[in-house]
Design a protein around this motif. Structure first.
Motif, short mmCIF file in Angstrom:
data_model
loop_
_atom_site.label_atom_id
_atom_site.label_comp_id
_atom_site.label_asym_id
_atom_site.label_seq_id
_atom_site.Cartn_x
_atom_site.Cartn_y
_atom_site.Cartn_z
N ARG A 88 38.65 -17.78 -47.72
CA ARG A 88 38.71 -18.87 -46.72
C ARG A 88 39.93 -19.70 -47.09
O ARG A 88 39.94 -20.37 -48.11
N GLY A 133 31.07 -20.19 -41.02
CA GLY A 133 32.42 -20.30 -40.47
C GLY A 133 32.49 -20.97 -39.12
O GLY A 133 33.48 -20.85 -38.40
N GLY A 168 32.58 -24.15 -38.52
CA GLY A 168 33.35 -25.41 -38.54
C GLY A 168 32.58 -26.59 -39.13
O GLY A 168 32.97 -27.74 -38.92
N LYS A 169 31.54 -26.31 -39.91
CA LYS A 169 30.72 -27.40 -40.47
C LYS A 169 31.51 -28.28 -41.44
O LYS A 169 31.52 -29.50 -41.31
N THR A 170 32.15 -27.62 -42.41
CA THR A 170 32.87 -28.40 -43.43
C THR A 170 34.02 -29.18 -42.79
O THR A 170 34.28 -30.33 -43.14
N THR A 171 34.68 -28.54 -41.83
CA THR A 171 35.79 -29.21 -41.14
C THR A 171 35.28 -30.47 -40.44
O THR A 171 35.89 -31.54 -40.55
N ARG A 181 35.64 -22.67 -31.77
CA ARG A 181 34.59 -23.41 -32.48
C ARG A 181 34.31 -24.70 -31.73
O ARG A 181 35.23 -25.46 -31.45
N ARG A 226 39.15 -20.77 -50.89
CA ARG A 226 37.86 -20.36 -51.45
C ARG A 226 37.79 -18.84 -51.42
O ARG A 226 38.10 -18.25 -50.40
N1 LIG Z 1 36.98 -26.96 -33.99
C1 LIG Z 1 37.79 -26.12 -34.61
N2 LIG Z 1 38.81 -25.54 -33.95
C2 LIG Z 1 39.62 -24.65 -34.56
N3 LIG Z 1 39.49 -24.26 -35.84
C3 LIG Z 1 38.49 -24.79 -36.55
C4 LIG Z 1 37.58 -25.74 -35.97
N4 LIG Z 1 36.68 -26.08 -36.90
C5 LIG Z 1 37.00 -25.38 -38.01
N5 LIG Z 1 38.09 -24.62 -37.81
C6 LIG Z 1 38.69 -23.67 -38.76
O1 LIG Z 1 37.73 -22.63 -38.93
C7 LIG Z 1 37.65 -22.20 -40.28
C8 LIG Z 1 36.21 -22.34 -40.77
O2 LIG Z 1 35.87 -23.71 -40.77
P1 LIG Z 1 34.88 -24.34 -41.84
O3 LIG Z 1 35.30 -24.01 -43.23
O4 LIG Z 1 34.77 -25.78 -41.49
O5 LIG Z 1 33.53 -23.58 -41.47
P2 LIG Z 1 32.11 -23.67 -42.18
O6 LIG Z 1 31.09 -23.67 -41.09
O7 LIG Z 1 32.07 -24.80 -43.14
O8 LIG Z 1 32.10 -22.28 -42.95
P3 LIG Z 1 31.11 -21.79 -44.12
O9 LIG Z 1 29.80 -21.50 -43.48
O10 LIG Z 1 31.76 -20.55 -44.63
O11 LIG Z 1 31.06 -22.90 -45.13
C9 LIG Z 1 38.65 -23.08 -41.04
O12 LIG Z 1 39.82 -22.35 -41.19
C10 LIG Z 1 38.89 -24.27 -40.13
O13 LIG Z 1 40.18 -24.80 -40.27
#
Ligand SMILES: Nc1ncnc2c1ncn2[C@@H]1O[C@H](COP(=O)(O)OP(=O)(O)OP(=O)(O)O)[C@@H](O)[C@H]1O
Ligand SMILES: [Mg+2]
Length: 465
Positions: free
Chosen positions: A206, A249, A251-254, A399, A188
């Motif tokens: 990202r 960032g 880790g919500k989407t993950t 995270r 992204r």
């Molecule tokens: N629990 C975790 N431990 C380690 N790395 C993580 C963890 N959760 C997410 N990540 C990594 O952190 C990065 C950000 O994660 P993610 O895209 O899920 O965040 P987000 O909250 O959705 O971000 P945004 O607000 O930008 O949408 C990604 O590279 C993901 O692989």
């Protein structure tokens, strides 16, 4: 400025970074033995810059060099070959190591994304942040660090940004100074250029993670315990309506992707995202993506449009990548009209903040502005079962999940919540709060998961009972 954004450079080259976070004086990591020495003097660097520009100019005179439809590998091969030829006929008489670096650097710029190529190739880098041509930061293992890589010039950075945008049919210029897009590998990107970005062009990537994290990975990384992961597996399966709340960032989407891992194979799931990031493993998934307005300002398809359309597509569940506009209304209605197990993410710092944000977003819908709060809250309360909170710890960059919080009923005008799990910041662990009969126990029982849920909650809350 460094010329050495080489795609062929050893991985260690970019680990040569300066720590931004710790208080200790910034220092370069040791240079890998295999890494060539940088050119010593500014004079030498200027000389290499001149040669770079000359070779690049000669190369780009030949517009037929790369055949239409050539694979990136073929294109890179052709460019390297042409550059070898240019180098052989050039009077520069460079040492082999410098010549190869220049060829690598020009190839990366012409065929790929210049100095970003080697960063994009490393799966352990999660984010790349370019702050004008002179500074490229990365995030790796939760830590933000500055690399030694730079772009040759602001123009070179702009060229790469345009190339990224063009690949997906977008434009970046003074008329369109902000651009959200996706690279072909799924990463992204966001580009913002002057005059909005005061100091120059900024690019944020990202990185797309090829091997998506699963719940057991999050346990391994200490984001939650095995018992909490088991509870989340059950929550994902038994069709609980939920939002994942968290900072940027965090880790919500993950986590959303992890939760979808336990959805039964026979369910029809529709995902709505601004940039398609989710990777559901089920066979019956429809992926929808919003579209920004074109250069004439028309043709936008919003999240709300998508969610409304999704509701006409007979989904079992709807999954909204990020709830950030009046699509909140449609998601809440979907949850309340038989699409159980619908989910979304929202930006907020804690579960109560997530609920407040949901209410605020609902209020952005026409006709909702003047609705009394208790009516909106009652709607949320009747639809939503759970809020899960994620956070990136500022101390370690780790995270973690800080809350798994159930929505109770209404008490006068407020939504009552109950934490089932809560992060203990002293012990650095997500702890069970002693709730053994959450409201979704009956749903778990319908799916034959009651005993598993009881066992996990019991184990998680062991020392509290
Ligand atoms: N629990 C975790 N431990 C380690 N790395 C993580 C963890 N959760 C997410 N990540 C990594 O952190 C990065 C950000 O994660 P993610 O895209 O899920 O965040 P987000 O909250 O959705 O971000 P945004 O607000 O930008 O949408 C990604 O590279 C993901 O692989
Ligand atoms: Mg996200």
């Amino acid at each position: 400025m460094s010329l050495f954004g080489s795609r062929k450079a050893p991985a260690q080259a970019v680990t040569k970074v300066r720590e931004e976070v710790p208080a200790a004086p910034a220092q370069d990591a040791p240079r890998a033995a295999s890494e060539p020495r940088a050119v010593a003097s500014a004079e030498d660097r200027a000389r290499l810059d001149t040669v770079w520009t000359r070779w690049h100019g000669k190369l780009t005179q030949n517009s037929d060099l790369i055949a239409a439809g050539a694979t990136p590998e073929d294109a890179a091969g052709r460019v390297r070959e042409a550059l070898q030829q240019i180098a052989a006929n050039d009077q520069a008489n460079l040492p082999k190591v410098d010549r190869e670096k220049l060829i690598d650097s020009i190839t990366a710029e012409v065929v790929g994304f210049g100095p970003l190529e080697e960063l994009l190739a490393q799966d352990d880098i999660s984010e790349i942040m370019v702050n004008t041509a002179n500074a490229i930061y990365i995030e790796r293992g939760g830590r933000m660090v500055k690399t030694d890589l730079t772009f040759r010039s602001e123009e070179a950075l702009v060229r790469i940004c345009r190339k990224m945008a063009q690949a997906v049919g977008r434009t970046v210029d003074t008329q369109n100074p902000m651009c959200d897009a996706r690279l072909l590998d799924g990463s992204r990107i966001n580009i913002i250029v002057p005059p909005l970005a005061v100091d120059g062009t900024h690019l944020t990537i990202r990185k797309f993670k090829k091997d998506k994290l699963v719940l057991s990975d999050l346990v391994k990384f200490g984001a939650l315990t095995e018992e909490a992961a088991e509870v989340l597996r059950i929550i994902g399966r038994v069709r609980i309506n939920l939002i994942i709340s968290g900072g940027t960032g965090s880790g919500k989407t993950t986590l959303l992707n992890c939760l979808t891992g336990s959805i039964d194979q026979n369910e029809r799931v529709i995902t709505c995202e601004d940039t398609a990031e989710l990777q559901l493993q089920q066979p019956h998934v429809v992926r929808l993506e919003t579209r920004p307005a074109g250069s004439e300002g028309a043709g936008a398809v919003t999240m709300q449009d998508l969610v409304r359309n999704a509701l006409r597509m007979k989904p079992h569940r709807i999954i909204v990548g990020e709830v950030r506009d009046a699509a909140a209304i449609d998601l809440i209605q979907a949850m309340n009209t038989g699409h159980m197990g619908s989910m979304g993410t929202i930006h907020a710092n804690d579960p109560r903040g997530g609920l407040a944000r949901l209410e605020a977003l609902i209020r952005t819908g026409p006709g909702y502005q003047s609705l009394p709060s208790h009516i909106i809250r009652k709607d949320i309360c009747d639809s939503l079962d759970l809020v899960i909170q994620t956070q990136q710890l500022s101390t370690t960059g780790q995270r973690v999940i800080t809350h798994i919080t159930e929505i109770g009923g209404m008490e006068t005008d407020s939504i009552v919540t109950q934490d089932i799990f809560k992060y203990d910041f002293k012990a650095n662990v997500l702890k069970g709060m002693g709730v053994l009969r959450p409201r979704f126990m009956d749903r778990a029982a319908q799916y034959g998961e009651q005993d598993n849920l009881l066992r996990a909650l019991d184990l998680a809350s062991g020392d509290r009972l």
